[in-house]
Design an enzyme around this catalytic site. Structure first.
Site, PDB file in Angstrom:
ATOM      1  CE  LYS A  36      -2.186  -1.109   3.793  1.00  0.00           C
ATOM      2  NZ  LYS A  36      -1.518  -2.396   4.018  1.00  0.00           N
ATOM      3  CB  THR A  37       3.582   2.391   2.220  1.00  0.00           C
ATOM      4  OG1 THR A  37       2.737   2.233   3.368  1.00  0.00           O
ATOM      5  CG2 THR A  37       4.415   3.635   2.392  1.00  0.00           C
ATOM      6  CG  ASP A 223       0.326   4.925   4.144  1.00  0.00           C
ATOM      7  OD1 ASP A 223      -0.472   3.966   4.044  1.00  0.00           O
ATOM      8  OD2 ASP A 223       1.563   4.769   4.221  1.00  0.00           O
ATOM      9  CD  GLU A 224      -0.363   2.776   8.423  1.00  0.00           C
ATOM     10  OE1 GLU A 224      -1.341   2.099   8.841  1.00  0.00           O
ATOM     11  OE2 GLU A 224       0.792   2.306   8.281  1.00  0.00           O
ATOM     12  CD  GLN A 254      -1.617  -3.320   9.111  1.00  0.00           C
ATOM     13  OE1 GLN A 254      -0.615  -2.836   9.600  1.00  0.00           O
ATOM     14  NE2 GLN A 254      -1.731  -3.540   7.815  1.00  0.00           N
ATOM     15  NE  ARG A 613       3.897  -4.025  11.086  1.00  0.00           N
ATOM     16  CZ  ARG A 613       3.371  -3.647   9.923  1.00  0.00           C
ATOM     17  NH1 ARG A 613       3.960  -2.798   9.137  1.00  0.00           N
ATOM     18  NH2 ARG A 613       2.216  -4.159   9.523  1.00  0.00           N
TER      19      ARG A 613
END
Ligand SMILES: Nc1ncnc2c1ncn2[C@@H]1O[C@H](COP(=O)(O)OP(=O)(O)OP(=O)(O)O)[C@@H](O)[C@H]1O
Ligand SMILES: [Mg+2]
Length: 754
Positions: A36-37, A223-224, A254, A613
Site C-alpha cells: 500500500k505504501t 496512508d494508514e 490494523q 512487521r
C-alpha cells in the site's frame, strides 16, 4: 519513458492498476505488506514523471513523522530532485504550517504556541477553578480527555454543551471547555487537537482560503487511512471536494488507535461519500515468509467483525515462529539479546535488522539494560529512556542523597518533590549561608534543626514555616540514612516511598499515575537484585547501575543498533527479525482492555500489526513473572493470542540467555522428567494436565522433601502447593520451573495423610 517503465515494472497488476488510476477517488483496502505504501510512493512518482503533474500540487498524509520521513526518502530515490517540492507530512504538521500562514483569519497570530501535555493540564486546572469546580471531583486529566474527544469529532464548546444535555459530567466538561477556549485565545495558543479542529473551522468559515488550498493541491493521498479520526477525514474531504482526486489506503485489521478517536468507519463511509470511488484490493504480501503471514492470519481470524479479504504470499515458507518462555522480564531480555547476538554471529543478520516490540513503554527498561550489559547498541523509538523518566529520577535522587548528603545538586531536586513549603527564596538564603561557611546545604539544614531542637535562635533568619519544614526534612533523611546502613535496599525504598510522600505524590499525579507507578515498581524490582549485598553497599551498587545506564545517550542514533519500539509505533514499518516480548494476559491483551470484547479485538489487531512487521524471523516471548506489576512479581498466564495462532506454525525456541545474573529464585534448567512433562503442559497448547497429584512425595533442590498439597492447572502451567519438611513450610511453585523431582512412595518424607 524508461523511468516510467521502471516505476511500473516492480509492481503486480493490482498495484499497477492503482498507480495508473490517477483521476477520481480511489480506495485501496489491503492487508499488511501488500504494498500500500509502495503504491502511494510510486503513484506520486508516476504522476510527476508520466503526467507532468507539478510536485507542488501533491499532498500526501501519513500518520507519524517517522513514516513521513520514510516516504520522503523513498520518493527521493524514485522522483529524484522533484521530491523536495512535494508536501509529505502528518496531518498535524500540515495543519500547523497552514495555521502559521492563515491563522490571522481566526485570530491566531503567526507566533502562536502549541500547548504540550503539561501546559494543557495546568490550563485545565485553572479553568476548573474559574468555573468553580473541585479538581478532586473532576480530575483534570479526565476533563481534558473529554474535551479532546469532542475536538476530535469537531465540536467546539457550544456543540459539546448541546450534545451533553442531561449528562452531568459532560455538561461540566463543556463549561470548562468554554473557559479553556478563552484561555487558549488569550495565550495565542492552540493544543494538539486544535491544529486539526481550527483548520477545519477556518476552511468552513473562509471558503476563499479553502479554495486556494483546493487549487494548489490537485492530488491528495492518505496512508494508514484506518487510523484517521473524524477531524482528519473532514479535512481531507474539504481539500478534495472539487477535483476528487483523493486516494486513500488502509487496512481495517490494523486499526489500533480507536483510543485516540480514530474511526475505522471512515473506510466504510468513503464509499458513501465518494460513490464514484474505484476500490482496489491488493492480495499479495511481499514482506513476510509464509509461516509468519499464516501465523498472523490465524490470529486475526479470532476477531469477530472483519471485512474478509484475501492475503497470500509467494515468499518461501521460512522458519516456524519461535515461542519462548522466561522466568522474568530480565531473563526474557537476556534471551532476546542472546538470540540477536547469535543471529549476527552465525547467520547473516545485522543488529539493525532486529527490532524488539512491546505493549507498554515500561517494558523497555529490561531490554535497555540487557543491551547495556551485553554491549549491544540500541535505539529507543519514542518514549523517554527508563532512568530519565521523572518519577525514576526523583526516586534515584532521594537514594543518592541518602547515600551522600553532601550532594547539593541532588538535594535541590529532592527538596521540592513533593512540595514541602520550602520556597526558592528560603533555599537561596540557606544556600548562601552554607556556602559562606563552606558546608553542604544539608549540613546547614542540620545545624538549623539542631538549634531549634535545643531551643536556640536559628543561625539564619528564615520564615518559621520554612524552619519547621527543614527540621522535618532533616529528620526524614536521617531516618533513611540509618535504615540504609542496616536494611536491604528494597526495604529502604519502601520506607522512602511512603515516608517521603513520594508514593502519594506519584499515585495522585495528574499525569499517567498508573504507568508512573508501574515504572517505580519496575525500579523496585531491579533493586531486589542488590538486596543480597551488605548494607549500604547494595545501595551503592544500585546507584552505580542507574548512573551508568543514563550516561549512554550517544547510542541513540547509532546506525548499527537494534530497535526498541512499542507496537503502536511500529505501524507501517518492517524488519527482517522481530521479537514481541510480554505475550501475557494483562499485558497483551492489556488488562484495561479485558472488560470489552471490542477492546480485546483492538489488542488482537495490535498484536497482528506487530507480527506482520517481521520479514524473515518472528519470536514471541513471555515471562512468568514481571516485576513492574507490583514488585512481588505475580505470575502471569500466557497470552490467549499464543493459543489462537495455529499450533503447527509455532515451535518452542528454548533460547539461551546471555545475561550474567545471579538468580536466587527457582530457575528453569532443572533436569527432572516432571519438568519435561510440565513444560509440555506449559507450552502454548492448553495444558494436558499435571504430572503430579495431591499426596505425591517430591524433592526440591533447595527446599528439600515435601508433599504435594494442591495442584492447579492455570492457562499455561501447573501451580503446585508443596508442604516441605524441616520447617520450610508450604510453597507455591510453578511446575515448569521448580526443580522438583517426584519421589517414589517409599521415600515419602512422612508428612502425608493430613
Ligand atoms: N510488487 C512488489 N514487488 C516487490 N516488492 C514489493 C512489491 N510490493 C511491495 N513490495 C515490498 O513489500 C514490502 C511491504 O510493502 P509496503 O510497506 O508498501 O506494504 P503496506 O501494505 O504498506 O504494509 P503495511 O500495511 O504494513 O503498512 C516493502 O518492502 C515493499 O518494498
Ligand atoms: Mg504501509
Amino acid at each position: 519513458m524508461t523511468q516510467v517503465a521502471n516505476l511500473l515494472e516492480g509492481l503486480n497488476p493490482a498495484q499497477r492498476e492503482a498507480v495508473e488510476t490517477v483521476d477520481g477517488p480511489l480506495l485501496i483496502i489491503a492487508g499488511p505488506g501488500s504494498g500500500k505504501t509502495r503504491v502511494i510512493t510510486h503513484r506520486i512518482a508516476y504522476l510527476v514523471q508520466e503526467y507532468g503533474v507539478s510536485p507542488y500540487s501533491i499532498l500526501a498524509m501519513t500518520f507519524t513523522n517517522k513514516a513521513a520521513r520514510e516516504m520522503t526518502d523513498r520518493l527521493g530515490r524514485l522522483a529524484g530532485p522533484h521530491a523536495g517540492a512535494l508536501t509529505v507530512g502528518t496531518f498535524h504538521s500540515f495543519c500547523a504550517r497552514l495555521l502559521r500562514i492563515e491563522g490571522d483569519f481566526i485570530g491566531l497570530s503567526r507566533n502562536y504556541s502549541i500547548f504540550d501535555d503539561d501546559d494543557q493540564i495546568s490550563a485545565i486546572k485553572q479553568c476548573l477553578g474559574q468555573a468553580d469546580y473541585d479538581p478532586k471531583r473532576y480530575p483534570p486529566r479526565a476533563v481534558l480527555s473529554a474535551i479532546s474527544r469532542a475536538k476530535n469529532v469537531l465540536q467546539d464548546s457550544q456543540a459539546m454543551a448541546r450534545d451533553a444535555a442531561g449528562y452531568y459530567f459532560e455538561e461540566v466538561c463543556a463549561r470548562v471547555y468554554r473557559h479553556y477556549e478563552e484561555l487558549l485565545a488569550r495565550n495565542n495558543a492552540v493544543d494538539f487537537d486544535d491544529l486539526l479542529l481550527r483548520t477545519v473551522q477556518l476552511f468552513r468559515e473562509y471558503p476563499v482560503v479553502l479554495q486556494r488550498y483546493q487549487d494548489r493541491y490537485g492530488y491528495l493521498m492518505v496512508d494508514e487511512f484506518q487510523d484517521t479520526n473524524v477531524a482528519q477525514y473532514q479535512l481531507s474531504r474539504q481539500l478534495s471536494q472539487g477535483h476528487q482526486n483523493f486516494c486513500v489506503v488502509g487496512d481495517p485489521d490494523q486499526s489500533i488507535y480507536s483510543w485516540r478517536s480514530a474511526d475505522v468507519r471512515n473506510i466504510l463511509n468513503f464509499k458513501n461519500d465518494y460513490p464514484r470511488a474505484k476500490v482496489i484490493s491488493l492480495g499479495q504480501n511481499y514482506r513476510s515468509t509464509a509461516n509468519i503471514l499464516n501465523a498472523a492470519k490465524g490470529l486475526i481470524e479470532s476477531n469477530g467483525k472483519r471485512l474478509d479479504h484475501q492475503l497470500f504470499t509467494d515468499n518461501s515458507t521460512g522458519q516456524p515462529v519461535r515461542v519462548d518462555e522466561a522466568y522474568d522480564e530480565d531473563e526474557e531480555a537476556g534471551k532476546v539479546i542472546g538470540e540477536i547476538k547469535r543471529l549476527t554471529r552465525e547467520e547473516s543478520f545485522k543488529l539493525g535488522d532486529c527490532a524488539v516490540m512491546y505493549r507498554v513503554n515500561a517494558q523497555s527498561r529490561a531490554m535497555e539494560e540487557a543491551c547495556l550489559q551485553q554491549g549491544v547498541k540500541y535505539r529507543l523509538v519514542g518514549g523517554t529512556r527508563f532512568y530519565q523518566r521523572k518519577e525514576i529520577r526523583d526516586l534515584t535522587a532521594y537514594l543518592r542523597l541518602v547515600y551522600n548528603q553532601q550532594d547539593d545538586q541532588t538535594l535541590a531536586r529532592v527538596v521540592s518533590v513533593p512540595p514541602r513549603g520550602l520556597g526558592a527564596k528560603s533555599m537561596q538564603q540557606l544556600g548562601e549561608w552554607a556556602t559562606g561557611r563552606g558546608v553542604s546545604t544539608f549540613d546547614a539544614m542540620r545545624e538549623i534543626t539542631l538549634a531549634s531542637r535545643n531551643k536556640q535562635p536559628s543561625p539564619v533568619s528564615l520564615p518559621s514555616r520554612a524552619a519547621s519544614s527543614i527540621a522535618k526534612f532533616v529528620d526524614l533523611i536521617e531516618r533513611l540514612v540509618a535504615i540504609s546502613r542496616e536494611a536491604e535496599v528494597v526495604k529502604l525504598i519502601d520506607v522512602l516511598l511512603s515516608e517521603s510522600g513520594l508514593q502519594k505524590h506519584i499515585q495522585e499525579s495528574d499525569e499517567r499515575p498508573e504507568e508512573r507507578w508501574e515504572n517505580v515498581m519496575d525500579f523496585r524490582g531491579i533493586a531486589q537484585e542488590f538486596n543480597a549485598e551488605t548494607p549500604p553497599d547494595g545501595l551503592g551498587s544500585l546507584l552505580e547501575r542507574t548512573s551508568l545506564v543514563s550516561q549512554v545517550d550517544d547510542l541513540e542514533d547509532a546506525e548499527d543498533s537494534i530497535t526498541l519500539i512499542t507496537l503502536h509505533q511500529a505501524k507501517g514499518l518492517e524488519f527482517p527479525v522481530v521479537f514481541i516480548v510480554g505475550m501475557e494476559e494483562g499485558l497483551l491483551p492489556h488488562s484495561r482492555s479485558l472488560d470489552s470484547e471490542e477492546q480485546t479485538e483492538e489488542e488482537r489487531r495490535l498484536c497482528y500489526v506487530g507480527m506482520t512487521r517481521a520479514e524473515q524471523r518472528l519470536y514471541l516471548m513471555r515471562a512468568f513473572r514481571r516485576n513492574f506489576r507490583g514488585g512481588s512479581g505475580g505470575p502471569a498466564a500466557a497470552s490467549r493470542f499464543l493459543r489462537e495462532i495455529p499450533e503447527d506454525l509455532l515451535v518452542p525456541a528454548a533460547l539461551s540467555s546471555t545475561a550474567a545474573r545471579t538468580v536466587t529464585s527457582p530457575q528453569p534448567g532443572g533436569g527432572s522428567s516432571i519438568r519435561a512433562a510440565a513444560l509440555a503442559a506449559a507450552s502454548v497448547a492448553p495444558s494436558s494436565g499435571p504430572a503430579l497429584k495431591v499426596g505425591d512425595p517430591v524433592r526440591h533442590r533447595a527446599f528439600g522433601d515435601g508433599i504435594v498439597m494442591a495442584c492447579e492447572v492455570t492457562a499455561s502451567d501447573v501451580e503446585v502447593t508443596v508442604e516441605f519438611a524441616g520447617g520450610v513450610g508450604a510453597k507455591r511453585l510453578l511446575l515448569s520451573f521448580a526443580p522438583l523431582e517426584k519421589l517414589s512412595d517409599s521415600e515419602d518424607p512422612g508428612l502425608g495423610g493430613r
